[in-house]
Write a protein that holds these residues in place. Structure first.
Motif, mmCIF file in Angstrom:
data_model
loop_
_atom_site.group_PDB
_atom_site.id
_atom_site.type_symbol
_atom_site.label_atom_id
_atom_site.label_comp_id
_atom_site.label_asym_id
_atom_site.label_seq_id
_atom_site.Cartn_x
_atom_site.Cartn_y
_atom_site.Cartn_z
ATOM 1 N N ARG A 1 -74.406 -45.642 60.345
ATOM 2 C CA ARG A 1 -73.780 -46.932 60.657
ATOM 3 C C ARG A 1 -72.839 -46.709 61.516
ATOM 4 N NH1 ARG A 1 -74.715 -50.853 56.459
ATOM 5 N NH2 ARG A 1 -73.520 -52.112 58.076
ATOM 6 N N PRO A 2 -72.399 -47.666 62.133
ATOM 7 C CA PRO A 2 -71.365 -47.645 63.175
ATOM 8 C C PRO A 2 -69.732 -47.596 62.446
ATOM 9 C CG PRO A 2 -71.975 -49.833 63.389
ATOM 10 C CD PRO A 2 -73.015 -49.107 62.330
ATOM 11 N N ASP A 3 -69.874 -47.631 61.151
ATOM 12 C CA ASP A 3 -68.463 -47.628 60.446
ATOM 13 C C ASP A 3 -68.293 -46.265 59.895
ATOM 14 O OD1 ASP A 3 -70.540 -48.029 58.475
ATOM 15 O OD2 ASP A 3 -68.952 -48.284 57.061
ATOM 16 N N ALA A 4 -69.077 -45.402 60.086
ATOM 17 C CA ALA A 4 -68.880 -44.058 59.591
ATOM 18 C C ALA A 4 -69.119 -42.921 60.665
ATOM 19 C CB ALA A 4 -69.648 -43.797 58.238
ATOM 20 N N VAL A 5 -68.161 -42.692 61.610
ATOM 21 C CA VAL A 5 -68.423 -41.816 62.624
ATOM 22 C C VAL A 5 -67.482 -40.666 62.778
ATOM 23 C CG1 VAL A 5 -69.159 -43.903 63.987
ATOM 24 C CG2 VAL A 5 -66.917 -43.178 64.258
ATOM 25 N N ASP A 6 -67.737 -39.625 63.395
ATOM 26 C CA ASP A 6 -66.797 -38.344 63.601
ATOM 27 C C ASP A 6 -65.672 -38.805 64.544
ATOM 28 O OD1 ASP A 6 -66.182 -36.119 65.157
ATOM 29 O OD2 ASP A 6 -67.226 -35.138 63.927
ATOM 30 N N PRO A 7 -64.809 -38.585 63.894
ATOM 31 C CA PRO A 7 -63.383 -39.153 64.863
ATOM 32 C C PRO A 7 -63.382 -38.395 66.187
ATOM 33 C CG PRO A 7 -62.869 -38.026 63.091
ATOM 34 C CD PRO A 7 -64.180 -38.185 62.646
ATOM 35 N N GLY A 8 -63.984 -37.249 66.347
ATOM 36 C CA GLY A 8 -63.775 -36.380 67.628
ATOM 37 C C GLY A 8 -64.882 -36.897 68.542
ATOM 38 N N THR A 9 -66.102 -37.035 68.115
ATOM 39 C CA THR A 9 -67.274 -37.290 69.223
ATOM 40 C C THR A 9 -67.722 -38.859 68.997
ATOM 41 O OG1 THR A 9 -68.991 -36.892 67.183
ATOM 42 C CG2 THR A 9 -68.081 -35.023 68.746
ATOM 43 N N GLY A 10 -67.354 -39.625 68.261
ATOM 44 C CA GLY A 10 -67.799 -41.214 68.044
ATOM 45 C C GLY A 10 -69.344 -41.175 67.449
ATOM 46 N N GLU A 11 -70.044 -39.821 67.063
ATOM 47 C CA GLU A 11 -71.146 -39.560 66.832
ATOM 48 C C GLU A 11 -71.410 -40.387 65.233
ATOM 49 O OE1 GLU A 11 -74.262 -38.433 68.165
ATOM 50 O OE2 GLU A 11 -73.181 -38.444 70.027
ATOM 51 N N ARG A 12 -72.184 -41.231 64.874
ATOM 52 C CA ARG A 12 -72.429 -41.570 63.584
ATOM 53 C C ARG A 12 -72.929 -40.550 62.553
ATOM 54 N NH1 ARG A 12 -75.947 -47.509 64.225
ATOM 55 N NH2 ARG A 12 -74.337 -48.259 65.929
ATOM 56 N N TYR A 13 -72.301 -40.740 61.447
ATOM 57 C CA TYR A 13 -72.569 -39.662 60.445
ATOM 58 C C TYR A 13 -73.921 -39.927 60.001
ATOM 59 C CZ TYR A 13 -67.541 -38.440 59.765
ATOM 60 O OH TYR A 13 -66.362 -38.127 60.192
ATOM 61 N N THR A 14 -74.957 -38.779 59.816
ATOM 62 C CA THR A 14 -76.180 -39.345 59.568
ATOM 63 C C THR A 14 -76.483 -38.644 57.773
ATOM 64 O OG1 THR A 14 -76.726 -36.989 60.328
ATOM 65 C CG2 THR A 14 -77.114 -38.489 61.618
ATOM 66 N N ASP A 15 -75.345 -38.133 57.109
ATOM 67 C CA ASP A 15 -75.265 -37.693 56.021
ATOM 68 C C ASP A 15 -74.373 -38.088 54.838
ATOM 69 O OD1 ASP A 15 -73.167 -36.818 56.941
ATOM 70 O OD2 ASP A 15 -73.155 -34.712 56.441
ATOM 71 N N VAL A 16 -74.426 -39.489 54.791
ATOM 72 C CA VAL A 16 -73.305 -40.386 53.765
ATOM 73 C C VAL A 16 -73.932 -40.616 52.608
ATOM 74 C CG1 VAL A 16 -72.008 -42.236 53.880
ATOM 75 C CG2 VAL A 16 -71.933 -40.946 55.932
ATOM 76 N N VAL A 17 -73.422 -40.423 51.543
ATOM 77 C CA VAL A 17 -74.032 -40.984 50.029
ATOM 78 C C VAL A 17 -72.954 -41.758 49.570
ATOM 79 C CG1 VAL A 17 -74.722 -40.214 48.071
ATOM 80 C CG2 VAL A 17 -74.979 -38.442 50.036
ATOM 81 N N VAL A 18 -73.518 -43.036 49.042
ATOM 82 C CA VAL A 18 -72.665 -43.893 48.486
ATOM 83 C C VAL A 18 -72.794 -43.798 46.922
ATOM 84 C CG1 VAL A 18 -71.916 -46.234 48.386
ATOM 85 C CG2 VAL A 18 -72.926 -45.482 50.390
ATOM 86 N N PHE A 19 -71.767 -43.617 46.445
ATOM 87 C CA PHE A 19 -71.495 -43.312 44.840
ATOM 88 C C PHE A 19 -70.489 -44.747 44.272
ATOM 89 C CE2 PHE A 19 -71.666 -39.198 46.228
ATOM 90 C CZ PHE A 19 -72.300 -38.550 45.534
ATOM 91 N N TRP A 20 -71.095 -45.565 43.337
ATOM 92 C CA TRP A 20 -70.256 -46.629 42.588
ATOM 93 C C TRP A 20 -69.257 -45.919 41.621
ATOM 94 C CZ3 TRP A 20 -74.152 -48.841 45.009
ATOM 95 C CH2 TRP A 20 -74.124 -50.159 45.468
ATOM 96 N N VAL A 21 -67.903 -46.620 41.740
ATOM 97 C CA VAL A 21 -66.907 -45.952 40.928
ATOM 98 C C VAL A 21 -66.684 -47.109 39.798
ATOM 99 C CG1 VAL A 21 -66.139 -44.605 42.555
ATOM 100 C CG2 VAL A 21 -65.361 -46.859 42.631
ATOM 101 N N PRO A 22 -65.958 -46.665 38.594
ATOM 102 C CA PRO A 22 -65.687 -47.874 37.702
ATOM 103 C C PRO A 22 -64.856 -48.965 38.246
ATOM 104 C CG PRO A 22 -65.334 -45.603 36.920
ATOM 105 C CD PRO A 22 -65.717 -45.526 38.370
#
Length: 122
Positions: A31-52
């Protein structure tokens, strides 16, 4: 964890772990909101965890050395993000606790209390 089902997205092959029809862990598509700050490439390996709670979220993301992070897209949402490329920074116990907390945050009160009682946890 009990009562867990795995759903698969319509457009993507990413698993979504649910309890009682509620997601508690899922693998995000780039997604465009999770990117490498150096390259601007979108992260392809993001996991979302709910928290309390938001307090739990802030405790996990405030340390810039922490592998957990968030993005503006998740402001006000009770979840944290983790890149799988950084998962080795967590101990097995820490990762287990994050998954258990995610499950507990989404399970029904009865399922959560039954599981906690069976584990002899507070």
């Amino acid at each position: 964890m009990p009562h867990v089902t795995i759903e698969w997205g319509e457009k993507h092959d990413n698993p979504v772990y649910q309890v009682g029809g509620k997601s508690f862990v899922f693998f995000r598509t780039p997604r465009p909101d999770a990117v490498d700050p150096g390259t601007g490439e979108r992260y392809t390996d993001v996991v979302v965890f709910w928290v309390p709670s938001d307090d739990d979220k802030q405790a996990m993301v405030q340390d810039l050395q922490s592998p957990f992070f968030t993005t503006p897209h998740f402001n006000g949402h009770p979840s944290v993000l983790l890149r799988t490329s950084r998962i080795a920074e967590l101990t097995r116990r820490e990762l287990t606790e994050v998954i258990q907390d995610a499950w507990l945050a989404r399970a029904s009160k009865r399922r959560a209390s039954d599981w906690l009682a069976a584990q002899q946890l507070p």
